[in-house]
Scaffold this active site. Structure first.
Site, PDB file in Angstrom:
ATOM      1  N   MET A  48       0.833  -1.191   0.000  1.00  0.00           N
ATOM      2  CA  MET A  48       0.000   0.000   0.000  1.00  0.00           C
ATOM      3  C   MET A  48       0.875   1.252   0.000  1.00  0.00           C
ATOM      4  O   MET A  48       0.413   2.351   0.312  1.00  0.00           O
ATOM      5  CB  MET A  48      -0.949   0.006   1.194  1.00  0.00           C
ATOM      6  CG  MET A  48      -2.010  -1.081   1.119  1.00  0.00           C
ATOM      7  SD  MET A  48      -3.558  -0.690   1.976  1.00  0.00           S
ATOM      8  CE  MET A  48      -2.992  -0.414   3.633  1.00  0.00           C
ATOM      9  N   GLY A  49       2.142   1.081  -0.379  1.00  0.00           N
ATOM     10  CA  GLY A  49       3.022   2.227  -0.493  1.00  0.00           C
ATOM     11  C   GLY A  49       3.608   2.658   0.837  1.00  0.00           C
ATOM     12  O   GLY A  49       3.563   1.951   1.833  1.00  0.00           O
ATOM     13  N   GLY A  84      10.836  -3.042   5.848  1.00  0.00           N
ATOM     14  CA  GLY A  84      10.107  -4.297   5.718  1.00  0.00           C
ATOM     15  C   GLY A  84       9.752  -4.593   4.277  1.00  0.00           C
ATOM     16  O   GLY A  84       9.918  -5.722   3.796  1.00  0.00           O
ATOM     17  N   HIS A  85       9.265  -3.569   3.574  1.00  0.00           N
ATOM     18  CA  HIS A  85       8.962  -3.742   2.145  1.00  0.00           C
ATOM     19  C   HIS A  85      10.245  -4.031   1.354  1.00  0.00           C
ATOM     20  O   HIS A  85      10.238  -4.848   0.427  1.00  0.00           O
ATOM     21  CB  HIS A  85       8.310  -2.479   1.584  1.00  0.00           C
ATOM     22  CG  HIS A  85       6.991  -2.137   2.201  1.00  0.00           C
ATOM     23  ND1 HIS A  85       6.803  -1.044   3.000  1.00  0.00           N
ATOM     24  CD2 HIS A  85       5.788  -2.766   2.141  1.00  0.00           C
ATOM     25  CE1 HIS A  85       5.547  -0.989   3.393  1.00  0.00           C
ATOM     26  NE2 HIS A  85       4.909  -2.026   2.898  1.00  0.00           N
ATOM     27  N   GLN A 134     -10.467  -2.578   2.599  1.00  0.00           N
ATOM     28  CA  GLN A 134     -10.002  -3.114   3.875  1.00  0.00           C
ATOM     29  C   GLN A 134     -10.053  -2.077   4.994  1.00  0.00           C
ATOM     30  O   GLN A 134      -9.623  -2.348   6.117  1.00  0.00           O
ATOM     31  CB  GLN A 134      -8.599  -3.698   3.745  1.00  0.00           C
ATOM     32  CG  GLN A 134      -7.486  -2.700   3.468  1.00  0.00           C
ATOM     33  CD  GLN A 134      -6.201  -3.389   3.059  1.00  0.00           C
ATOM     34  OE1 GLN A 134      -6.139  -4.086   2.043  1.00  0.00           O
ATOM     35  NE2 GLN A 134      -5.155  -3.221   3.842  1.00  0.00           N
ATOM     36  N   ASP A 193       2.300  -9.370   9.500  1.00  0.00           N
ATOM     37  CA  ASP A 193       0.862  -9.506   9.251  1.00  0.00           C
ATOM     38  C   ASP A 193       0.514 -10.992   9.167  1.00  0.00           C
ATOM     39  O   ASP A 193       0.123 -11.504   8.115  1.00  0.00           O
ATOM     40  CB  ASP A 193       0.485  -8.771   7.968  1.00  0.00           C
ATOM     41  CG  ASP A 193       0.813  -7.295   8.052  1.00  0.00           C
ATOM     42  OD1 ASP A 193       0.294  -6.620   8.960  1.00  0.00           O
ATOM     43  OD2 ASP A 193       1.597  -6.804   7.219  1.00  0.00           O
ATOM     44  N   VAL A 232      10.784  -7.462   9.828  1.00  0.00           N
ATOM     45  CA  VAL A 232      11.941  -6.574   9.940  1.00  0.00           C
ATOM     46  C   VAL A 232      11.669  -5.594  11.075  1.00  0.00           C
ATOM     47  O   VAL A 232      10.595  -4.982  11.135  1.00  0.00           O
ATOM     48  CB  VAL A 232      12.194  -5.823   8.623  1.00  0.00           C
ATOM     49  CG1 VAL A 232      13.365  -4.850   8.770  1.00  0.00           C
ATOM     50  CG2 VAL A 232      12.479  -6.817   7.495  1.00  0.00           C
ATOM     51  N   SER A 281       4.134   1.080   8.199  1.00  0.00           N
ATOM     52  CA  SER A 281       3.861   2.414   7.670  1.00  0.00           C
ATOM     53  C   SER A 281       3.162   3.273   8.712  1.00  0.00           C
ATOM     54  O   SER A 281       3.355   4.499   8.751  1.00  0.00           O
ATOM     55  CB  SER A 281       2.999   2.321   6.405  1.00  0.00           C
ATOM     56  OG  SER A 281       3.681   1.613   5.382  1.00  0.00           O
TER      57      SER A 281
END
Length: 284
Positions: free
Chosen positions: A27-28, A33-34, A58, A152, A178, A188
Site C-alpha cells: 500500500m506504499g 520491511g517492504h 479493507q 501480518d 523486519v 507504515s
C-alpha cells in the site's frame, strides 16, 4: 523501471512477459520491511513487480483511509534502487473497483467464532478486503511467487488458505518481520507516532519477548500467560491493549487452556495515540 497506472497498459505489458515473476503487493509508503520483500523477490525471480495501491475495501468507515501515509515519489525511488522492473500503481480506486463492483472473497480463518481475540474479530471487514484485492492482483499479474511479511501473520494465513481453496497457481513466500534496533516491527503506521509514543511502542515487542521467556521457562497455561502479558501492557501509560491471542498459526483457532506441542503463535495489538500497532511471535 516502468511505472504503470492504468489496467489496460499493465495487461498489455504483462502479455509480453515470458519470464518468471515475483510480486510484492504493497500500500506504499515503503520502509525496510517492504525492502526485504523486494530483495527476496529480486533474488528469486527474473522479473519483479511491485504494486502500490491503498485498498479502500479493507478500511472501515472510521479508519484512516484518507490519512494513510503516502509518498509515491519516494516509493518509486526505492523501487528503482532495488532493481524493480515494473511498478503497478493504479491512479484511482476505480482501476481495480469499477462502477458496479460487487464481488468479494471471504476467508473464515480467524473470525470471531474461532478466535474472539484476533484481527479477524477486531476488524471483521479487513480480511475480506485483503483477500479480494490480492485475488484481483493475482489474476492481473499472474505471478509465480508473491511475497508477504510475517508481521501480518493472519493476513499471510488468509492468503495461503485462499490460494489453496481457489486453486491459484502462485507460491506464497512469507518473509520474517523486519524490526527497528529496539524491536519495534516496521510499519507504515509508525509514522503516526510522536517521539514519546515511539519510545512506548516497544511494549508490543517486550510483550512477545516475555511470552517467549515464559514459554521457555515451562509455562503452558494460556490464561496465565495472557495475564502476564496484559499486566506488562498495563504498565505503559497511554497504550490501549486490544488483545493478546495465543493460537494456531495456520487456522488462527485460539488455544483455550494449554499451549500444545505443535506450532503456537502469540499475537498482540493495541493503539498508541493515532497509531494502531500489531506484532506476533512463534513460540515453538
Amino acid at each position: 523501471m516502468q511505472l504503470i497506472e492504468d489496467l489496460e497498459t499493465f495487461l498489455n505489458t504483462r502479455s509480453r512477459i515470458k519470464e518468471d515473476i515475483g510480486l510484492v503487493p504493497t500500500m506504499g509508503f515503503l520502509h525496510e520491511g517492504h525492502k526485504a520483500l523486494i530483495r527476496e523477490a529480486r533474488k528469486d525471480c527474473s522479473i519483479v513487480i511491485v504494486t502500490i495501491f491503498i485498498n479502500p475495501t479493507q478500511f472501515a468507515p472510521n479508519e484512516d483511509l484518507d490519512t494513510y501515509p503516502r509518498n509515491l515519489p519516494g516509493d518509486l525511488e526505492i523501487c528503482e534502487q532495488l532493481g524493480v522492473d515494473y511498478v503497478f500503481a493504479p491512479n484511482s480506486f476505480s482501476v481495480l473497483y469499477p462502477e458496479g463492483f460487487c464481488t468479494f472473497v471471504e476467508c473464515k480463518i480467524g473470525l470471531p467464532e474461532t478466535n474472539p481475540s484476533s484481527e479477524g474479530a477486531f476488524r471483521p471487514h479487513f480480511f475480506r478486503g485483503v483477500a479480494t484485492v490480492v485475488a484481483k492482483l493475482f489474476n492481473i499479474v499472474r505471478p509465480n511467487k508473491a511475497y508477504f511479511g510475517q508481521k501480518d501473520a493472519q493476513q499471510c494465513a488468509v492468503i495461503q488458505r485462499m490460494v489453496i481453496d481457489l486453486n491459484q497457481n502462485v507460491d506464497i513466500v512469507v518473509v520474517p518481520t523486519v524490526r527497528e534496533k529496539d524491536g519495534l516491527a516496521m510499519s507504515s503506521r509508525n509514522a503516526y507516532l510522536s517521539v514519546e509514543e515511539r519510545e512506548k511502542a516497544t511494549i508490543l515487542y517486550r510483550m512477545l519477548q516475555k511470552a517467549k521467556e515464559l514459554y521457555t521457562a515451562g509455562m503452558l497455561d494460556v490464561n496465565r500467560m495472557k495475564e502476564e502479558l496484559e499486566n506488562l501492557a498495563a504498565q505503559v501509560d497511554g497504550f490501549h491493549l486490544h488483545y493478546v491471542s495465543i493460537c494456531n498459526p495456520k487456522t488462527f483457532k485460539e488455544y483455550e487452556n494449554q499451549i500444545p506441542s505443535c506450532d503456537t503463535l502469540v499475537c498482540v495489538a493495541g493503539t498508541l495515540g493515532k497509531a494502531r500497532l500489531i506484532d506476533n511471535i512463534l513460540l515453538n
